[in-house]
Motif scaffolding. Structure first.
Motif, PDB file in Angstrom:
ATOM      1  N   LYS A 168       0.614  -1.189  -0.655  1.00  0.00           N
ATOM      2  CA  LYS A 168       0.103   0.268  -0.077  1.00  0.00           C
ATOM      3  C   LYS A 168       0.455   1.415  -0.144  1.00  0.00           C
ATOM      4  O   LYS A 168       0.215   2.226  -1.017  1.00  0.00           O
ATOM      5  CB  LYS A 168      -0.870  -0.126   1.611  1.00  0.00           C
ATOM      6  CG  LYS A 168      -1.909   0.746   1.607  1.00  0.00           C
ATOM      7  CD  LYS A 168      -2.609   1.127   2.315  1.00  0.00           C
ATOM      8  CE  LYS A 168      -3.750   2.838   2.519  1.00  0.00           C
ATOM      9  NZ  LYS A 168      -4.896   2.293   3.375  1.00  0.00           N
ATOM     10  N   PRO A 169       2.064   1.382   0.508  1.00  0.00           N
ATOM     11  CA  PRO A 169       2.789   2.325   0.811  1.00  0.00           C
ATOM     12  C   PRO A 169       3.724   2.136  -0.578  1.00  0.00           C
ATOM     13  O   PRO A 169       5.295   2.329  -0.057  1.00  0.00           O
ATOM     14  CB  PRO A 169       3.270   2.683   2.029  1.00  0.00           C
ATOM     15  CG  PRO A 169       2.947   1.560   2.643  1.00  0.00           C
ATOM     16  CD  PRO A 169       2.475   0.422   2.217  1.00  0.00           C
ATOM     17  N   THR A 170       2.988   2.515  -1.776  1.00  0.00           N
ATOM     18  CA  THR A 170       3.928   2.763  -2.929  1.00  0.00           C
ATOM     19  C   THR A 170       4.226   4.878  -2.932  1.00  0.00           C
ATOM     20  O   THR A 170       4.262   5.237  -2.761  1.00  0.00           O
ATOM     21  CB  THR A 170       2.979   2.323  -4.594  1.00  0.00           C
ATOM     22  OG1 THR A 170       1.982   3.990  -4.343  1.00  0.00           O
ATOM     23  CG2 THR A 170       1.773   1.500  -4.113  1.00  0.00           C
ATOM     24  N   VAL A 171       5.393   4.201  -4.186  1.00  0.00           N
ATOM     25  CA  VAL A 171       6.169   5.601  -4.344  1.00  0.00           C
ATOM     26  C   VAL A 171       5.392   6.297  -4.756  1.00  0.00           C
ATOM     27  O   VAL A 171       5.366   8.223  -4.697  1.00  0.00           O
ATOM     28  CB  VAL A 171       7.394   4.926  -5.469  1.00  0.00           C
ATOM     29  CG1 VAL A 171       7.819   6.576  -5.442  1.00  0.00           C
ATOM     30  CG2 VAL A 171       7.779   4.488  -4.361  1.00  0.00           C
ATOM     31  N   SER A 172       4.274   5.706  -5.491  1.00  0.00           N
ATOM     32  CA  SER A 172       2.859   7.733  -5.967  1.00  0.00           C
ATOM     33  C   SER A 172       2.365   7.866  -5.450  1.00  0.00           C
ATOM     34  O   SER A 172       2.042   8.974  -4.985  1.00  0.00           O
ATOM     35  CB  SER A 172       2.227   6.128  -7.237  1.00  0.00           C
ATOM     36  OG  SER A 172       1.399   5.767  -6.471  1.00  0.00           O
ATOM     37  N   GLN A 173       1.684   7.329  -4.348  1.00  0.00           N
ATOM     38  CA  GLN A 173       1.097   7.605  -3.360  1.00  0.00           C
ATOM     39  C   GLN A 173       1.679   7.921  -2.069  1.00  0.00           C
ATOM     40  O   GLN A 173       1.500   9.427  -1.929  1.00  0.00           O
ATOM     41  CB  GLN A 173       0.432   6.351  -2.283  1.00  0.00           C
ATOM     42  CG  GLN A 173      -0.701   6.858  -1.287  1.00  0.00           C
ATOM     43  CD  GLN A 173      -0.312   6.037   0.259  1.00  0.00           C
ATOM     44  OE1 GLN A 173       0.524   5.627   0.980  1.00  0.00           O
ATOM     45  NE2 GLN A 173      -1.030   6.040   0.998  1.00  0.00           N
ATOM     46  N   PHE A 174       3.001   7.881  -1.610  1.00  0.00           N
ATOM     47  CA  PHE A 174       3.937   8.974  -1.174  1.00  0.00           C
ATOM     48  C   PHE A 174       4.178  10.506  -1.156  1.00  0.00           C
ATOM     49  O   PHE A 174       4.205  11.247  -1.081  1.00  0.00           O
ATOM     50  CB  PHE A 174       5.320   8.231  -1.258  1.00  0.00           C
ATOM     51  CG  PHE A 174       6.310   8.996  -0.344  1.00  0.00           C
ATOM     52  CD1 PHE A 174       6.252   9.499   1.362  1.00  0.00           C
ATOM     53  CD2 PHE A 174       7.674   9.776  -1.186  1.00  0.00           C
ATOM     54  CE1 PHE A 174       7.385  10.361   1.847  1.00  0.00           C
ATOM     55  CE2 PHE A 174       8.854  10.222  -0.795  1.00  0.00           C
ATOM     56  CZ  PHE A 174       8.526  10.443   0.640  1.00  0.00           C
ATOM     57  N   THR A 175       4.138  10.265  -3.114  1.00  0.00           N
ATOM     58  CA  THR A 175       4.833  12.085  -4.409  1.00  0.00           C
ATOM     59  C   THR A 175       3.341  12.275  -3.750  1.00  0.00           C
ATOM     60  O   THR A 175       3.482  13.960  -3.295  1.00  0.00           O
ATOM     61  CB  THR A 175       5.353  11.552  -5.637  1.00  0.00           C
ATOM     62  OG1 THR A 175       6.338  10.470  -4.743  1.00  0.00           O
ATOM     63  CG2 THR A 175       5.332  12.340  -5.640  1.00  0.00           C
ATOM     64  N   ARG A 176       1.951  11.963  -4.302  1.00  0.00           N
ATOM     65  CA  ARG A 176       1.040  12.382  -4.259  1.00  0.00           C
ATOM     66  C   ARG A 176       0.485  13.593  -2.720  1.00  0.00           C
ATOM     67  O   ARG A 176       0.137  14.243  -3.162  1.00  0.00           O
ATOM     68  CB  ARG A 176       0.007  12.023  -4.913  1.00  0.00           C
ATOM     69  CG  ARG A 176      -1.743  12.129  -5.105  1.00  0.00           C
ATOM     70  CD  ARG A 176      -1.690  11.479  -5.197  1.00  0.00           C
ATOM     71  NE  ARG A 176      -2.499  10.159  -5.214  1.00  0.00           N
ATOM     72  CZ  ARG A 176      -2.121   8.614  -4.663  1.00  0.00           C
ATOM     73  NH1 ARG A 176      -1.232   8.439  -6.159  1.00  0.00           N
ATOM     74  NH2 ARG A 176      -2.391   7.654  -4.200  1.00  0.00           N
TER      75      ARG A 176
END
Length: 519
Positions: free
Chosen positions: A310-318
């Motif tokens: 769940k803690p993906t790079v895209s989620q972190f970035t967004r």
């Protein structure tokens, strides 16, 4: 396009659900919001002063009189801030760890904006009441003094030995009280002797050193009321009828003194705090992105129980890296400029925590904190909040108008959010007139009702409300136009309701400065 420079472009999305505050799912349906494609720091400052808050590029505002858990914008006044006993305990714990590698046993807090209810957080409520602590300290001091005098008469011990014993035990008590730790030789909440209850009219207790001086003065007066007393005063000792002179050593340590207390040359650890611009990303931010993301991923998995995928790079970035705020570096602004930043905490050359913050014209706004769960014992939630308060004070030295620390939302009915009110002095934003009211004046009303109008003037109104919605600026088909012109081209009746809701939520000034994108 118009010759006027517009830097804020938003798209209203009234039903978008992207709130990061711990609110119930029922309430999230009444969180009006909008996507901010770009935004000036002044526009965002004005928006958060009307109860808005951002999550990545999404900016949202709770409908306070409809939600079951009203979220009040809270700000701390760092220039008058004094750390509580529990705050000092956290700072001392960090210093001991850095100096000697000592790891304190006990509970710790999560991030400052979304803590778990553990004992140390709950301790803020008990220890913030300085009056109670002063009463306890005075009662202990009075009882201790009488006890020593009684023992002296019974056992006939020499005054010097008694004074030495008194000094050691008194200092031991004061050190324990100052650190927030319990004192083992004497219980903190001993019952007062008959007729000796805590008297608030009495002056605060004196230290053992002052008691010794008083005894010495009385002894000299008995021996020679004229000559030796004059010699005593000549040495700089204060007369008994006057309060003791202010002494630098007696002054409470400032927040900066506690944070930057000098460490020994052979300190076990080294802590460094770096401020790097996250949007647009600076070279330092790019170089540390992967390491910072790995800390976030571990934090989400351990603290918030997220599955590994769940803690993906895209989620972190967004969520934590993308920001609508335009970077600004005016000559009289902070050296780092205005905009969105990551405040990285480096321990021995590696990142252990990151505070996501916005630096705005009048404040530092805390967005989020994540940290390496292996260092939970350092109470990094509270520690980072204190560092951000100190950082605000530092920025104020060059930019005088920047003097507040915004902590997000205060939810009186939610224990996880109530603790924010312990960073005093602080204010809550009135949800109807958008004026700031000291939190002490709000608490009794909040105890009786979840939703409150804090402004006590019944005639007061929202001075920044939308008065002329036709002057609202719309961006449509690559052209900028007032809403009064745009609405003549529209036939959809729901369009006017959405635009007027937007105008009412952002206020007149922002509606004229910001561009509302309409397709």
């Amino acid at each position: 396009m118009s010759g006027r420079a517009y830097k804020t472009l938003v798209t209203d999305r009234p039903q978008a659900l992207l709130a990061r505050e711990p609110v119930c799912t029922m309430c999230m349906k009444i969180l009006p919001g909008m996507w901010a494609h770009s935004m000036t720091v002044q526009d965002y400052q004005d928006l958060i002063d009307r109860g808005w808050r951002r999550s990545g590029k999404y900016v949202y505002k709770p409908v306070m009189n409809q939600t079951c858990c009203p979220q009040y914008t809270i700000r701390c006044r760092p220039l008058q801030f004094q750390p509580s006993k529990s705050h000092k305990k956290v700072l001392k714990k960090m210093l001991k760890f850095l100096a000697k590698g000592e790891i304190s046993k006990g509970n710790c807090e999560d991030e400052p904006m979304e803590p778990t209810m553990e004992e140390t957080v709950a301790g803020d409520f008990a220890l913030i009441n300085k009056l109670d602590i002063q009463c306890d300290l005075k009662t202990l001091s009075d009882d201790l003094k009488e006890s020593f005098e009684s023992e002296e008469k019974k056992k006939g011990k020499s005054p010097k030995k008694e004074e030495s014993k008194e000094l050691i035990q008194s200092q031991h008590i004061e050190e324990k009280l100052g650190s927030g730790e319990p004192s083992h030789p004497i219980k903190m909440h001993m019952a007062p002797k008959p007729g000796k209850g805590a008297d608030l009219s009495k002056p605060p207790c004196r230290k053992a050193k002052e008691i010794r001086k008083e005894r010495k003065r009385l002894k000299l007066m008995q021996q020679n009321p004229a000559g030796e007393l004059e010699g005593f005063h000549a040495q700089g000792e204060p007369p008994s009828l006057l309060p003791p002179k202010a002494n630098k050593s007696n002054q409470p340590k400032s927040l900066e003194d506690l944070i930057f207390e000098s460490l020994p040359e052979n300190a076990s650890h080294k802590l460094e705090v770096r401020v790097v611009r996250s949007s647009p990303p600076s070279s330092q931010f790019k170089a540390t992105f992967q390491e910072s993301y790995q800390v976030y991923k571990r934090y989400q998995m351990v603290i918030h129980k997220d599955p590994p995928d769940k803690p993906t790079v895209s989620q972190f970035t967004r969520f934590l890296c993308s920001s609508p705020l335009e970077a600004e570096n005016p000559p009289h602004g902070p050296d780092c400029g205005y905009g969105s930043f990551h405040q990285q905490y480096w321990l021995d050359g590696r990142i252990i925590a990151v505070g996501v913050i916005d630096i705005l014209p009048y404040c530092v706004s805390s967005v989020y904190l994540y940290y390496d769960p292996d260092y939970s014992f350092l109470s990094l939630g509270v520690y980072s909040a204190l560092r951000e308060i100190g950082f605000t004070r530092q920025l104020h030295q060059k930019t005088s108008q920047l003097s507040y620390y915004y902590m997000g939302f205060y939810i009186h009915s939610c224990p996880k959010m109530k603790y924010k009110g312990q960073y005093r002095p602080s204010d809550l934003l009135c949800p109807e007139t958008y004026v700031w009211v000291p939190i002490e004046q709000c608490l009794s009303s909040l105890d009786n009702s979840k939703y409150c109008r804090f402004n006590q003037d019944p005639e007061a109104v929202d001075e920044g409300r939308s008065k002329e919605p036709d002057r609202l600026q719309v961006f449509h088909k690559k052209a900028i136009m007032p809403y009064g012109v745009y609405k003549k081209q529209q036939k959809d009746p729901s369009e006017e309701a959405a635009v007027l809701q937007y105008a009412g939520l952002v206020g007149q000034a922002c509606s004229e400065r910001m561009l509302l994108l309409r397709n």
